[in-house]
Structures are given as structure tokens and as C-alpha cells.
Design an enzyme around this catalytic site. Structure first.
Site, PDB file in Angstrom:
ATOM      1  N   HIS A 158      34.497 -43.846  50.773  1.00 52.80           N
ATOM      2  CA  HIS A 158      35.384 -45.032  50.026  1.00 52.80           C
ATOM      3  C   HIS A 158      35.161 -46.151  50.546  1.00 52.80           C
ATOM      4  O   HIS A 158      34.922 -46.383  51.663  1.00 52.80           O
ATOM      5  CB  HIS A 158      36.983 -44.526  50.319  1.00 52.80           C
ATOM      6  CG  HIS A 158      37.262 -43.303  49.643  1.00 52.80           C
ATOM      7  ND1 HIS A 158      37.151 -42.166  50.176  1.00 52.80           N
ATOM      8  CD2 HIS A 158      37.635 -43.019  48.311  1.00 52.80           C
ATOM      9  CE1 HIS A 158      37.379 -40.927  49.422  1.00 52.80           C
ATOM     10  NE2 HIS A 158      37.608 -41.411  48.360  1.00 52.80           N
ATOM     11  N   ASP A 184      51.330 -32.845  66.218  1.00 44.02           N
ATOM     12  CA  ASP A 184      50.331 -31.759  65.569  1.00 44.02           C
ATOM     13  C   ASP A 184      50.353 -31.433  64.134  1.00 44.02           C
ATOM     14  O   ASP A 184      51.589 -30.782  63.746  1.00 44.02           O
ATOM     15  CB  ASP A 184      50.558 -30.393  66.355  1.00 44.02           C
ATOM     16  CG  ASP A 184      49.296 -29.474  66.069  1.00 44.02           C
ATOM     17  OD1 ASP A 184      48.555 -29.553  65.283  1.00 44.02           O
ATOM     18  OD2 ASP A 184      49.350 -28.425  66.986  1.00 44.02           O
ATOM     19  N   ASP A 198      39.175 -49.071  55.267  1.00 37.56           N
ATOM     20  CA  ASP A 198      37.881 -48.903  55.660  1.00 37.56           C
ATOM     21  C   ASP A 198      36.937 -50.423  55.293  1.00 37.56           C
ATOM     22  O   ASP A 198      35.818 -50.309  55.966  1.00 37.56           O
ATOM     23  CB  ASP A 198      37.222 -47.684  55.067  1.00 37.56           C
ATOM     24  CG  ASP A 198      37.245 -46.456  56.041  1.00 37.56           C
ATOM     25  OD1 ASP A 198      38.152 -46.742  56.851  1.00 37.56           O
ATOM     26  OD2 ASP A 198      36.825 -45.486  55.748  1.00 37.56           O
ATOM     27  N   ALA A 229      46.132 -59.339  46.637  1.00 35.88           N
ATOM     28  CA  ALA A 229      45.913 -60.550  46.409  1.00 35.88           C
ATOM     29  C   ALA A 229      46.979 -61.802  46.881  1.00 35.88           C
ATOM     30  O   ALA A 229      48.165 -61.621  46.964  1.00 35.88           O
ATOM     31  CB  ALA A 229      46.197 -60.867  44.722  1.00 35.88           C
ATOM     32  N   ARG A 242      58.190 -49.337  40.543  1.00 32.27           N
ATOM     33  CA  ARG A 242      57.501 -49.729  41.545  1.00 32.27           C
ATOM     34  C   ARG A 242      57.798 -51.391  41.963  1.00 32.27           C
ATOM     35  O   ARG A 242      57.791 -51.998  40.830  1.00 32.27           O
ATOM     36  CB  ARG A 242      55.894 -49.614  41.463  1.00 32.27           C
ATOM     37  CG  ARG A 242      55.443 -48.272  41.447  1.00 32.27           C
ATOM     38  CD  ARG A 242      54.151 -47.978  41.281  1.00 32.27           C
ATOM     39  NE  ARG A 242      53.171 -48.720  41.999  1.00 32.27           N
ATOM     40  CZ  ARG A 242      51.900 -48.998  41.939  1.00 32.27           C
ATOM     41  NH1 ARG A 242      51.253 -48.244  40.720  1.00 32.27           N
ATOM     42  NH2 ARG A 242      51.065 -49.462  42.719  1.00 32.27           N
ATOM     43  N   SER A 284      48.718 -58.642  42.210  1.00 33.35           N
ATOM     44  CA  SER A 284      47.148 -58.724  42.033  1.00 33.35           C
ATOM     45  C   SER A 284      46.744 -58.802  40.835  1.00 33.35           C
ATOM     46  O   SER A 284      47.191 -58.273  39.833  1.00 33.35           O
ATOM     47  CB  SER A 284      46.302 -57.518  43.029  1.00 33.35           C
ATOM     48  OG  SER A 284      46.844 -56.292  42.423  1.00 33.35           O
TER      49      SER A 284
END
Length: 573
Positions: free
Chosen positions: A18, A244, A344, A422, A452, A534
Site C-alpha cells: 500500500h 499481547d 507508509d 487536504a 461522519r 479533501s
């Protein structure tokens, strides 16, 4: 003589799946950076080599690949040997003989390739840009995350926390960072992964791993403490500094973990993402609670052990702004910095900084590293497509008046942002003062779930007035509680369940035109804030070009499109 370094993150083979990206460094400073998804138009550009992003970096300084001094990859495949035993064991235990043999073979082949041919796959791809290639160097995944967090923080010393699904063999790393560099203080090895734990919850609630985690975070405040859910989760995982979660995460991917949740809760995964009953809201609330509990314990222990009260963070989990708020508000923490490109894609930034001394890196104040388009280029595009436009004498005042009148604005200005947010370059803007404004953007523009929330852009000078413990927050990577006295001014940009918000503060030197626009809106309305989301349709990457913006303008419920100095409006029926 100028030194050019290209750092890029592929999403192929040994290098993850990704968010491929590329960043060009000039004499140690990032001068251009872009994500491959902005070219492919596929969110996260999965399993993709960043050819377009690399080409754009080279074109920015009119370079060929042979002009580069170094190429750096933010992943060291040779380190995968540290979890070879886990992969082999997991392959053997996988159900079904055929699956077992296939998984075992794939695991062994991967380990051989990573040890003896760590960069050959990449070099073959790069040869398409020319030969001879400059030296290609690999740097460990989590070290690059750590460099991306600490080097541009401005801190002399700090705790650095990198948290994601998996690096080469690690999932969470605590670093002690000083002016001389980074030292690992503790490593939580894969599969003991907080990122994968949250991804499993995400998939169980009907969203996709690496794509829906932010939605689960946004859902969490609608939930409540649920003793039964919390007890069940705590029987499956251990929280805290010695956490864990491997009972859920012991196999790569989310399949095993989701099946374990189905069995533990005696309830199938959700098949209707975006529509949730109270139980599912309570699950999101509890998962967020346990994540925050664990990271808070880790930070408190690290601050005590390492003797420093500044904290920097990166990795995909650091996109969780509610988590970042909890860390920032800890009494033992003096100051935080979270890399705005925490996932990433930001590894390319860290890779370019990782071989420098942190003291040589300036504090990061913006992420405007992408391409830009001149007004005359845009004018030509509009005229070629026979689209009418106007060129207001005072653009910022004109647009501010339209926002104050309730219009929804597509705003395309300057260099594109690098990263997932953005920040006034490729944005959709609206009036922040009414719930009706929020609902219009959700329903007719973003085509997404109406529960949202949206985020505000506000003048930095207003942060202390509008936010509890307000401070500069230029990246929409941290959450704050709204000042109760200002809630009525911010109804469209607050989370409806808890009146929190994820702000961007704006200074004139960061984005002069955007600062002027918000200042004009404040002059008209008395509120130095605009709703900012955005510029993209649902499940689409942020627009990169004027053509992308025009296409979305006519496919969405926007009223006005602003492209640099030019304004396009839809003709009345």
C-alpha cells in the site's frame, strides 16, 4: 555541487502492498513529494510501483535518474529473516494440505529472495528510467518512520513511538532520539501488532483493512462503555505496556482475527458498512479505548525510563487523531509532534532524513510538496473545454462571501499536499457554522455516511479562543475539544457525539492565499474558521490536476470551483 537523493516507497513484492510514494531531496531538503495514487486514481495504489511519482520527482528539477547521487528505499528485506520461524510455523499450521504447502513454499521463497536479492526487483524497474543507476540503499521500515517523526520535530531529545501493522519483523518500536540519532529502546515484534488488531476490528465492522480504520475511530464516540464487549475483548488480548494481541493477529491478514471475534461474540461480521447498531458502535468505542489505554501506558513507561518528556510519533496508527490527543494531554508529556504523513507514504520522507543528523533538519511546518499549475495553464484547459469562467479582482473576498452565503466551494490552489489530508491546496470548503452545511457536504458532495464529521481550518491566532488548550496544529493530525463558548460557531466541524474536532491552524507564511480567504470570512461573519475536507469524491484519491478538479466539480454537488485566479460556476437550469 547539488546533491540529489530520491527516496521512494514501492508497493510490490517484499516492500509492502500500500501507499507507494516518492520524494526528491536536494542537499538534504525535501523539495518535491507525491503519492502514486494521485496518478493511478486508485486509493492507496495497492501493489503498484511508483513510476509516475518517480518521474514527477525527476521532472521537477529536470533530472534523469543518472543525475541522482543516491536512491533510498524505506525497507530492508534482509531483516525479514527475524520472523522466518513464525511464517514457516504459520504456513504449516494453515488449514488444508494444499494451502499449507503453498504457504510454506511462498514463505521460504520470500526469505531467500529477501536475503540474497534484496534490491534486484527494484533495480530492474528503475532501469526503465535509464542506466547506470546510482547506488541503491535500504533502510529499515520503522527506522524511516522514526526519522520522519523526530528529525522534523524540532526536538533536541525525545521518545519516538512508531506503530503500524508490520515493518520487516516489527510492529511497534520505542526509540530514544537525540541530536545524534535514533536508538531502539524496545521492539514489539510481529505478529504482536496494534495496527493489525485495529484492522481486524475494522474488517469485523464491515470496512476494509488499511482503509476504514479512520471511520472506526470516527464511529467510536457514538458508542458507550459496554461491560460485556470489554470483558470479551480483554479475554482475547492483553493491554498495557506489555500488550499481547497475538491471539487475534497470529496470522497475517485479518481473516483469522475476524473469525475469532465472530466466535467470541457469537455474532457474524457486519455486511453493511456505514450502517451500525448500538452494539457495533460500542465495539468501536471499546477498541479505541483499549488502543488508547495501551499506547498511553507505553508512552508513560518510555518517558519515565528514558527521562525525556517530548514525544514524536509516526506509523499508520499515528493517523488516529483521538489517540494523539490522549498522548498530548498526558501530564508526563510536555510536547508532541506527529508526522503528518504518518502512514507508509511518509516512509519516503523518513528514508531521506534517516542518514542525516536530526539537528540538520528544519522543523516541518507544511506538506505542500506536490505539483502546481499556473493560471494560464488552467485558462487554456477551460477554454479548450469551452467552459465559462470569471477572474474576480479580489478572489479571496469573493469566495469568502460565497461561503458565507452557504455555497460549497472546490478550492484548487498552489502546490498539492503530500499525505492524506487536504490542507487548503486541494480542498472543499463550506460554512462551519451550521449542521445543515455539514449534511449538505456529506450527502451531495462527498457521498458518504452522514454521521461522519468534518474538520475545520482556522487562523492560528484563533486556536486558543476556539479550542481547549489550543495551540498550533497545522496538519489535521491531532484532536482537540472545542471551547464550549464557541460550539455554536463550529457546528459543522465538530464531532456530534463529543464536540471534539481535528483542526488545521493556518499562518500566513504557510499558505498566504488560504490565510487571506479565512481572514476575509472572519471579516464577514466574525468566525475565523472554514469547513475543510479533501477535494475528492467518495473512495477516490485527492484531485491532482485541474482536469480532475473540473471532472469532480461537475460530478458533485459543488456550487463554485476556484482554480488559482479563475472561478467556474454551474449554469442555472
Amino acid at each position: 555541487m547539488t546533491d540529489y537523493l530520491l527516496a521512494f516507497k514501492p508497493a510490490i513484492g517484499l516492500y509492502g502492498q500500500h501507499d507507494p510514494s516518492a520524494v526528491l531531496f536536494e542537499d538534504g531538503v525535501p523539495v518535491f513529494g507525491v503519492e502514486e495514487e494521485r496518478y493511478t486514481r486508485e486509493k492507496h495504489a495497492t501493489e503498484t510501483f511508483p513510476s509516475n511519482a518517480i518521474e514527477a520527482c525527476l521532472e521537477y528539477r529536470d533530472l534523469t535518474i543518472t543525475d541522482l547521487d543516491r536512491i533510498v528505499l524505506p525497507y530492508d528485506p534482509t531483516l525479514r529473516r527475524k520472523i522466518t520461524a513464525h511464517y514457516v510455523t504459520d504456513a504449516i499450521r494453515a488449514p488444508g494440505v494444499g494451502r499449507t504447502l503453498s504457504a510454506l513454499e511462498e514463505s521460504l521463497v520470500t526469505q531467500v529472495r529477501s536475503r540474497f536479492l534484496p534490491t534486484r526487483q527494484i533495480e530492474r524497474r528503475l532501469e526503465a528510467f535509464g542506466t547506470p543507476l546510482p547506488p541503491v540503499e535500504t533502510i529499515a521500515h520503522h527506522r524511516c518512520h522514526a526519522a520522519s517523526a523526530f528529525h522534523p520535530s524540532g526536538f533536541d531529545e525525545g521518545v519516538v513511538l512508531t506503530i503500524d501493522a508490520k515493518g520487516e519483523y516489527d510492529s511497534t518500536v520505542i526509540w530514544h532520539a537525540t541530536e545524534d540519532g535514533l536508538r531502539r529502546a524496545r521492539t514489539y515484534e510481529h505478529p504482536n501488532s496494534l495496527g493489525l488488531f485495529y484492522a481486524i476490528i475494522t474488517e469485523y465492522l464491515g470496512y476494509r483493512m488499511f482503509n476504514g480504520e479512520g471511520k472506526v475511530m470516527g464511529l467510536a464516540p457514538y458508542g458507550e462503555d459496554n461491560t460485556e464487549i470489554e470483558h470479551t475483548l480483554r479475554t482475547l488480548i492483553e493491554t498495557g505496556v506489555d500488550y499481547d494481541v497475538t491471539s487475534l493477529t497470529k496470522r497475517w491478514g485479518t481473516g483469522h482475527g475476524v473469525e475469532a471475534l465472530e466466535e467470541a461474540f457469537d455474532r457474524p461480521r457486519s455486511e453493511t458498512s456505514g450502517e451500525f447498531d448500538q452494539w457495533e458502535k460500542d465495539l468501536a468505542h471499546t477498541a479505541q479505548k483499549l488502543l488508547e489505554e495501551t499506547v498511553v501506558d507505553i508512552v508513560e513507561a518510555a518517558v519515565d525510563r528514558l527521562g525525556t518528556r517530548t514525544v514524536a510519533m509516526a506509523g499508520g496508527v499515528a493517523l488516529n487523531c483521538k489517540l494523539n490527543q490522549r498522548v498530548r494531554e498526558l501530564p508526563v508529556v510536555e510536547e508532541t509532534f506527529v508526522q503528518p504523513v504518518a502512514h507508509d507514504a511518509g516512509l519516503a520522507l523518513g528514508a531521506g532524513w534517516a542518514r542525516q543528523r536530526p539537528i540538520n533538519v528544519d522543523r516541518q511546518t507544511h506538506v505542500y510538496l506536490g505539483p502546481e499549475y499556473e493560471t494560464e495553464q488552467i485558462r487554456s484547459t477551460l477554454e479548450t473545454n469551452k467552459l465559462s469562467y470569471v477572474e474576480p479582482d479580489d478572489l479571496e473576498r469573493y469566495v469568502a462571501e460565497r461561503i458565507a452565503d452557504g455555497d460549497l466551494i472546490g478550492w484548487f490552489q498552489g502546490r498539492m499536499e503530500f499525505g492524506p489530508r487536504a490542507l487548503g491546496a486541494r480542498s472543499i470548503l463550506a460554512d462551519p457554522r451550521t449542521a445543515a452545511s455539514r449534511d449538505r457536504v456529506n450527502r451531495f458532495v462527498k457521498h458518504r455516511e452522514e454521521w461522519r464529521p468534518f474538520a475545520p481550518s482556522m487562523l492560528e491566532s484563533a486556536a486558543d479562543e476556539y479550542l481547549v488548550d489550543g495551540e498550533p496544529a497545522p496538519f489535521m493530525i491531532d484532536a482537540f475539544d472545542a471551547n464550549p463558548k464557541k460550539v455554536e460557531d463550529l457546528e459543522a466541524v465538530l464531532h456530534p457525539a463529543d464536540d471534539s474536532t481535528r483542526p488545521q491552524t493556518v499562518r500566513e507564511d504557510q499558505h498566504p492565499r488560504y490565510h487571506r480567504l479565512i481572514s476575509e470570512f472572519a471579516d464577514i461573519t466574525g468566525v475565523p474558521v472554514v469547513l475543510n475536507t479533501s477535494f475528492n469524491d467518495h473512495a477516490e484519491p485527492i484531485v491532482r490536476t485541474p482536469t480532475h478538479a473540473i471532472k469532480d466539480f461537475y460530478g458533485m454537488g459543488l456550487d463554485v470551483l476556484v482554480l488559482e485566479d479563475l472561478v467556474v460556476e454551474k449554469e442555472s437550469a
